[in-house]
Design an enzyme around this catalytic site. Sequence first.
Site, PDB file in Angstrom:
ATOM      1  N   GLU A 248      50.306  20.972 -45.423  1.00 56.04           N
ATOM      2  CA  GLU A 248      50.573  19.571 -45.045  1.00 56.04           C
ATOM      3  C   GLU A 248      51.268  19.651 -43.691  1.00 56.04           C
ATOM      4  O   GLU A 248      52.461  19.929 -43.627  1.00 56.04           O
ATOM      5  CB  GLU A 248      51.524  18.929 -46.045  1.00 56.04           C
ATOM      6  CG  GLU A 248      51.078  18.960 -47.480  1.00 56.04           C
ATOM      7  CD  GLU A 248      50.072  17.885 -47.783  1.00 56.04           C
ATOM      8  OE1 GLU A 248      50.272  16.746 -47.334  1.00 56.04           O
ATOM      9  OE2 GLU A 248      49.076  18.191 -48.433  1.00 56.04           O
ATOM     10  N   CYS A 282      55.995  12.300 -41.008  1.00 50.34           N
ATOM     11  CA  CYS A 282      54.659  12.747 -40.574  1.00 50.34           C
ATOM     12  C   CYS A 282      53.604  11.664 -40.720  1.00 50.34           C
ATOM     13  O   CYS A 282      52.618  11.676 -40.015  1.00 50.34           O
ATOM     14  CB  CYS A 282      54.254  13.973 -41.371  1.00 50.34           C
ATOM     15  SG  CYS A 282      54.147  13.615 -43.124  1.00 50.34           S
TER      16      CYS A 282
HETATM   17  P1  NAD Z   1      58.681  23.915 -39.309  1.00 52.36           P
HETATM   18  O1  NAD Z   1      57.237  24.287 -39.270  1.00 52.36           O
HETATM   19  O2  NAD Z   1      59.508  24.261 -38.138  1.00 52.36           O
HETATM   20  O3  NAD Z   1      59.404  24.579 -40.575  1.00 52.36           O
HETATM   21  C1  NAD Z   1      58.970  24.350 -41.895  1.00 52.36           C
HETATM   22  C2  NAD Z   1      59.374  25.515 -42.774  1.00 52.36           C
HETATM   23  O4  NAD Z   1      58.657  26.676 -42.383  1.00 52.36           O
HETATM   24  C3  NAD Z   1      60.842  25.872 -42.711  1.00 52.36           C
HETATM   25  O5  NAD Z   1      61.306  26.143 -44.017  1.00 52.36           O
HETATM   26  C4  NAD Z   1      60.847  27.117 -41.860  1.00 52.36           C
HETATM   27  O6  NAD Z   1      61.953  27.971 -42.124  1.00 52.36           O
HETATM   28  C5  NAD Z   1      59.552  27.766 -42.290  1.00 52.36           C
HETATM   29  N1  NAD Z   1      59.004  28.759 -41.344  1.00 52.36           N
HETATM   30  C6  NAD Z   1      59.255  28.882 -40.012  1.00 52.36           C
HETATM   31  N2  NAD Z   1      58.562  29.929 -39.505  1.00 52.36           N
HETATM   32  C7  NAD Z   1      57.878  30.485 -40.531  1.00 52.36           C
HETATM   33  C8  NAD Z   1      56.982  31.583 -40.644  1.00 52.36           C
HETATM   34  N3  NAD Z   1      56.668  32.347 -39.588  1.00 52.36           N
HETATM   35  N4  NAD Z   1      56.442  31.869 -41.849  1.00 52.36           N
HETATM   36  C9  NAD Z   1      56.734  31.097 -42.926  1.00 52.36           C
HETATM   37  N5  NAD Z   1      57.581  30.056 -42.885  1.00 52.36           N
HETATM   38  C10 NAD Z   1      58.152  29.734 -41.702  1.00 52.36           C
HETATM   39  O7  NAD Z   1      58.695  22.334 -39.588  1.00 52.36           O
HETATM   40  P2  NAD Z   1      59.962  21.364 -39.632  1.00 52.36           P
HETATM   41  O8  NAD Z   1      60.465  21.245 -38.224  1.00 52.36           O
HETATM   42  O9  NAD Z   1      60.889  21.768 -40.709  1.00 52.36           O
HETATM   43  O10 NAD Z   1      59.300  19.976 -40.084  1.00 52.36           O
HETATM   44  C11 NAD Z   1      58.752  19.067 -39.187  1.00 52.36           C
HETATM   45  C12 NAD Z   1      57.233  19.154 -39.176  1.00 52.36           C
HETATM   46  O11 NAD Z   1      56.746  18.994 -40.510  1.00 52.36           O
HETATM   47  C13 NAD Z   1      56.573  18.055 -38.379  1.00 52.36           C
HETATM   48  O12 NAD Z   1      55.518  18.576 -37.615  1.00 52.36           O
HETATM   49  C14 NAD Z   1      56.027  17.108 -39.443  1.00 52.36           C
HETATM   50  O13 NAD Z   1      54.938  16.348 -39.037  1.00 52.36           O
HETATM   51  C15 NAD Z   1      55.681  18.060 -40.532  1.00 52.36           C
HETATM   52  N6  NAD Z   1      55.651  17.382 -41.843  1.00 52.36           N
HETATM   53  C16 NAD Z   1      54.445  17.138 -42.418  1.00 52.36           C
HETATM   54  C17 NAD Z   1      54.370  16.481 -43.656  1.00 52.36           C
HETATM   55  C18 NAD Z   1      53.043  16.211 -44.305  1.00 52.36           C
HETATM   56  O14 NAD Z   1      53.038  15.800 -45.458  1.00 52.36           O
HETATM   57  N7  NAD Z   1      51.931  16.424 -43.645  1.00 52.36           N
HETATM   58  C19 NAD Z   1      55.548  16.089 -44.285  1.00 52.36           C
HETATM   59  C20 NAD Z   1      56.765  16.360 -43.675  1.00 52.36           C
HETATM   60  C21 NAD Z   1      56.797  17.017 -42.448  1.00 52.36           C
END
Ligand code: NAD
Length: 482
Positions: A248, A282
Amino acid sequence: MRTYQMYIDGAFVSSKTDKTIEVINPATKKVISHIPAASNAEVEEAIASSKKAQKAWEALPAVERGNYLRKIAAEIRANAKMLAETITEEQGKIISLATVEVNFTADYLDYMAEWARRYEGEIVQSDRPNENIFIFKQAIGVTSGILPWNFPFFLIVRKLAPALITGNTIVIKASSETPNNAFEFAKLAHKVGLPKGVFNLVSGSGGTVGNTLAGHKDIGMVSFTGSVDTGVKIMEAASKNIIKVNLELGGKAPAIVCKDANLDAAVNFIKNSRVINTGQVCNCAERVYVQKDVVESFTKKMVEAMKHVTYGNPMDTKVDMGPLIDEKAVHNIDGMVERARKSGAKVLTGGHIGSNKDGFYYEPTVVTDLNQKSELIQEEIFGPVLPIVTFDTLDEAIEMANDSDYGLTSSIYTQNLDIAMRACREIKFGETYINRENFEAMQGFHAGFRKSGIGGADGKHGLEEYLATHVVYLQYDLKKNF
Ligand code: NAD
């Protein structure tokens, strides 16, 4: 100052590395807690615990698994105030929205528990005599859930509830920005006696903890919500062991406002899209296309509405909007608005870093005189900034709406059924909202096209993401005399 522990194999544990991560309150910039930064070995322990627990968990009748979900829901409701305050403190959403998130989370657990008696396999016709073909729907095994910070509490159960009701176990990694609510959730799951290993909670960096949860050979599916860039890394890690991914990712939702729309309703819903959770959602409208005939009137009303938005400490029940998640977000958004200004766009209200320097604030902002190629129209802003573009014909509006790497949600405002139905056919997004705000129902299916993701969540289709299909061919001999 609080210190939290991870939840591994039914016990609360610190990391043996003694490494911790600071959690900051974005409204005060003060450190509020320390959380463990797990090592790879500790993540492995959590996965091993979930693997050990999975067989017995799957063997339980689904209705008994559902009872655990209902008990957690009841605990959440009993602790709603504490949980909402925990979310607001670390994430910055206003307290009324945090309360909505908490209650919705409890309702979601109850909803998923109802699937216990409802999910089904199939028996299909065979080409052979005396044969049945059974399509079983079974658990995948051990799953993992990697969470973002924007709806941190709800996203725990958006992954955990469908995983558990279908007989999977799950290891969750909370975002390091907003982990405290997840530790509180673990305490409640422990309190209701969820069998050990069914749910494990680990914390730490994405590169270590997240990477292991995405690529470990004992994980059957990784469900990730977050940015596109991290989604790519998750797919890379998962590819090593051919792990199923459920992604997502980001959004850049277009809202199309036609000349016959109820303008007041459109202004209200689209304004709320940029204000709710300080624009860090999002699925909310991030770019608006307004038909030429009404653009002047729409823009005037929108600027007026945004000027009335108040922001400040999210615990204050009188403010509409809290801070952004961190300093980086403030500077990203400010940079985008500055670049738009330099390229000739007009900032009609806002357009600056918030005057309240206690936290990470940005002013509610409206920008016009942009075109389809503008950064504010193409890139995810994730803040309280609304870019407006004018269109002439519906063809043009639909073409611009579809011209995006993202394909999560979209909306259209019109009183004309023909226009609405054309939009349903031609707008290439996972969700379209007609004459209403962008907010999904738990019985729908939240899934994006293009770079917004793979697979989805919620409802029957979201549940099926957590099920493996196992086909059994059974031949029998009816003629034999026993
Ligand atoms: P992010 O991608 O920076 O981090 C999300 C998670 O991934 C965190 O727990 C982080 O520690 C982890 N992560 C980071 N690097 C990783 C790696 N190499 N391997 C595995 N895990 C890793 O996102 P964010 O800043 O926390 O959230 C914001 C983003 O999420 C926005 O782009 C938003 O649109 C999206 N979002 C989407 C939905 C949806 O339903 N489509 C819902 C909420 C947020």
